[in-house]
Motif scaffolding. Structure first.
Motif, short mmCIF file in Angstrom:
data_model
loop_
_atom_site.label_atom_id
_atom_site.label_comp_id
_atom_site.label_asym_id
_atom_site.label_seq_id
_atom_site.Cartn_x
_atom_site.Cartn_y
_atom_site.Cartn_z
N TYR A 1 2.32 4.01 -3.63
CA TYR A 1 3.35 3.02 -3.36
C TYR A 1 3.54 2.90 -1.85
CZ TYR A 1 7.97 0.91 -2.85
OH TYR A 1 9.01 0.09 -2.48
N ASP A 2 3.42 1.68 -1.35
CA ASP A 2 3.61 1.39 0.07
C ASP A 2 4.55 0.20 0.17
OD1 ASP A 2 3.56 0.96 2.75
OD2 ASP A 2 1.40 0.62 2.91
N SER A 3 5.80 0.48 0.50
CA SER A 3 6.81 -0.58 0.53
C SER A 3 6.57 -1.58 1.65
CB SER A 3 8.20 0.04 0.69
OG SER A 3 8.29 0.75 1.92
N ARG A 4 5.77 -1.20 2.66
CA ARG A 4 5.55 -2.09 3.80
C ARG A 4 4.38 -3.05 3.57
NH1 ARG A 4 4.93 2.83 7.82
NH2 ARG A 4 3.80 3.46 5.93
N ASN A 5 3.59 -2.82 2.55
CA ASN A 5 2.44 -3.67 2.25
C ASN A 5 2.74 -4.52 1.02
OD1 ASN A 5 -0.05 -4.86 2.07
ND2 ASN A 5 -1.20 -2.95 1.79
N PRO A 6 2.87 -5.83 1.17
CA PRO A 6 3.21 -6.69 0.02
C PRO A 6 2.19 -6.53 -1.11
CG PRO A 6 3.37 -7.92 2.07
CD PRO A 6 2.71 -6.60 2.41
N PHE A 7 2.69 -6.57 -2.34
CA PHE A 7 1.81 -6.40 -3.49
C PHE A 7 2.41 -7.06 -4.72
CE2 PHE A 7 4.78 -2.86 -3.74
CZ PHE A 7 5.08 -2.79 -5.09
N VAL A 8 1.57 -7.25 -5.73
CA VAL A 8 1.99 -7.61 -7.08
C VAL A 8 1.45 -6.53 -8.01
CG1 VAL A 8 2.13 -10.10 -6.68
CG2 VAL A 8 -0.03 -9.07 -7.39
N VAL A 9 2.00 -6.45 -9.20
CA VAL A 9 1.60 -5.40 -10.13
C VAL A 9 0.63 -5.96 -11.16
CG1 VAL A 9 2.40 -3.75 -11.86
CG2 VAL A 9 3.77 -4.19 -9.82
N CYS A 10 -0.47 -5.26 -11.40
CA CYS A 10 -1.41 -5.64 -12.45
C CYS A 10 -0.73 -5.42 -13.80
CB CYS A 10 -2.68 -4.82 -12.36
SG CYS A 10 -3.84 -5.10 -13.73
N GLU B 1 -0.78 -1.04 -11.93
CA GLU B 1 -1.10 -0.55 -10.60
C GLU B 1 -0.84 -1.67 -9.59
OE1 GLU B 1 -1.99 2.46 -9.85
OE2 GLU B 1 -2.35 3.26 -11.87
N PRO B 2 -0.47 -1.32 -8.37
CA PRO B 2 -0.21 -2.37 -7.37
C PRO B 2 -1.50 -3.04 -6.90
CG PRO B 2 -0.04 -0.20 -6.37
CD PRO B 2 -0.22 0.03 -7.85
N ILE B 3 -1.43 -4.35 -6.71
CA ILE B 3 -2.53 -5.12 -6.14
C ILE B 3 -2.06 -5.56 -4.76
CG2 ILE B 3 -4.10 -7.07 -6.44
CD1 ILE B 3 -3.33 -7.12 -9.39
N TYR B 4 -2.46 -4.79 -3.75
CA TYR B 4 -1.98 -5.05 -2.40
C TYR B 4 -2.64 -6.28 -1.80
CZ TYR B 4 0.28 -0.48 -2.55
OH TYR B 4 1.08 0.58 -2.90
N ARG B 5 -1.98 -6.83 -0.82
CA ARG B 5 -2.48 -8.03 -0.16
C ARG B 5 -3.89 -7.79 0.37
NH1 ARG B 5 1.25 -10.64 4.36
NH2 ARG B 5 2.42 -11.20 2.45
N GLY B 6 -4.76 -8.73 0.11
CA GLY B 6 -6.15 -8.61 0.52
C GLY B 6 -7.07 -8.17 -0.60
N THR B 7 -6.48 -7.68 -1.70
CA THR B 7 -7.27 -7.27 -2.86
C THR B 7 -7.44 -8.47 -3.79
OG1 THR B 7 -6.36 -5.04 -2.72
CG2 THR B 7 -7.46 -5.64 -4.77
N LYS B 8 -8.64 -8.70 -4.26
CA LYS B 8 -8.90 -9.84 -5.14
C LYS B 8 -8.19 -9.65 -6.47
CE LYS B 8 -12.63 -12.67 -7.05
NZ LYS B 8 -14.10 -12.84 -7.21
N ASP B 9 -7.55 -10.71 -6.94
CA ASP B 9 -6.88 -10.65 -8.24
C ASP B 9 -7.16 -11.93 -9.02
OD1 ASP B 9 -5.32 -12.66 -7.16
OD2 ASP B 9 -3.56 -11.43 -6.84
N LEU C 1 -5.83 -7.32 -11.97
CA LEU C 1 -6.99 -6.95 -11.17
C LEU C 1 -8.19 -7.78 -11.61
CD1 LEU C 1 -6.54 -3.07 -11.20
CD2 LEU C 1 -6.41 -4.54 -9.16
N ALA C 2 -9.13 -8.00 -10.72
CA ALA C 2 -10.29 -8.84 -11.02
C ALA C 2 -11.10 -8.30 -12.19
CB ALA C 2 -11.18 -8.97 -9.78
#
Length: 357
Positions: free
Chosen positions: A294-303, A308-316, A327-328
């Protein structure tokens, strides 16, 4: 006397109609198929008209109108093209209700079968004869807004399983919904987004309760829950839960972040006092003892499949029906939020109003 009798006979002759002999080349034959007497026992039925249910679907791209007309096959084809729906079992009762709500049976002669009459909406006395008003649907935007209020209340009461069913039913109802104006179309999209957001969040919270013996996983899921777009009262409750779990794990730095977010919501006095006390204690030792995903400073959405968190920059990929994120690697699976759409499928978007033509 003979003269008088003759005159009487002439008077009784009446109209004195005589047979008129026509030339052979002007003989038109019998006046009707039954013979030359002008009468026939043959009944010629009038041409059948177009049923109202067929008129509803002729120029309509709204799946709800096709379901209301009883044409479930075309309704499913439209939903597959517009929303990428591949699993229609959850919509079975919605289709049946839509079809039954648009027709009423009326009995005539005793012992004869009932006649089915279409029910339209928006009919007025000024409508021209023979016109077919659009079908009267069982679901409407005001009804779904009332259901949303009930779902909010159920969530506040902590009945997460029941609330989840209500939010998912809103998503299902929207697939066969029909509204009139562009403004209402925007409201439907907003309602869909709210229902998806809450359904996703509640699934996270229900999943968290399955890890009674795993405090680390509980804390992760509690943290993910706080990043859902919820009403302030529900966000406040999620932040209090995450604050307590992270404080118990001695992850004071992250717990302090939850305290600050909670105080920004202007909670009740007792809650604010508790948050300030926890924040004060955390600031004395601003560090985390346990490493978590968990990283509160890195925007994410939950799969919505793996939680699991899908952080910005990860393909979804997303569900084309409700918009839930995955997740992809989950592409091609059936969405676990709405249980309707195929994750990652191409779709044109929902048509729920004639104004979208």
């Amino acid at each position: 006397e003979d003269r008088e009798e003759g005159e009487e006979g002439d008077e009784d002759a009446g109209w004195e109609m005589e047979d008129l002999e026509l030339p052979p080349d002007m003989d038109t034959g019998p006046l009707s198929p039954g013979g030359g007497d002008g009468f026939s026992e043959t009944f010629i039925a009038p041409t059948a008209g177009v049923p109202a249910s067929r008129r509803w679907t002729q120029k309509s791209a709204v799946p709800g109108e096709h379901a209301a007309a009883g044409d479930f096959d075309s309704a499913m084809k439209l939903l597959n093209r517009q929303l990428g729906i591949v699993h229609f079992a959850p919509l079975r009762q919605y289709f049946i209700d839509a079809a039954l709500a648009t027709h009423v049976p009326l009995t005539g002669v005793a012992g004869a079968p009932a006649l089915s009459f279409p029910l339209g909406r928006g009919w007025t006395a000024e409508d021209p004869p023979g016109s077919t008003p659009p079908p009267a649907l069982v679901s409407s935007l005001p009804l779904l807004e009332e259901k949303l209020k009930t779902a909010y209340k159920t969530t506040t009461e902590g009945k997460f399983g029941e609330a989840l069913k209500l939010f998912v039913s809103i998503i299902h109802s929207i697939t066969v919904l029909l509204v009139e104006s562009r403004r209402e179309v925007d409201e439907v999209r907003e309602l869909l987004g709210i229902a998806r957001e809450y359904a996703t969040a509640l699934r996270i919270e229900i999943k968290r309760k399955e890890f009674k013996d795993d405090m680390n996983r509980q804390a992760e899921l509690a943290a993910y829950f706080t990043h859902s777009n919820l009403q302030p009262i529900h966000l406040s409750l999620s932040l209090r839960s995450a604050m307590s779990l992270f404080f118990k794990l001695k992850n004071f730095n992250t717990a302090a972040g939850f305290c600050r977010r909670l105080l920004e919501l202007n909670p009740p006095i007792k809650v604010a006092q508790q948050a300030k006390q926890v924040l004060s204690a955390c600031e004395r030792t601003p560090k985390d003892e346990v490493e978590l995903n968990y990283d509160s400073r890195n925007p994410f959405v939950v799969c919505c499949a793996t939680f699991e968190p899908i952080y910005r920059g990860t393909k979804d990929v997303a569900c084309p029906t409700c918009g839930a994120k995955y997740l992809a690697t989950q592409k091609g699976a059936t969405c676990q939020v709405c249980n309707l759409g195929q994750v990652g499928a191409d779709a044109t978007g929902l048509v729920c109003s004639p104004s979208q033509r």
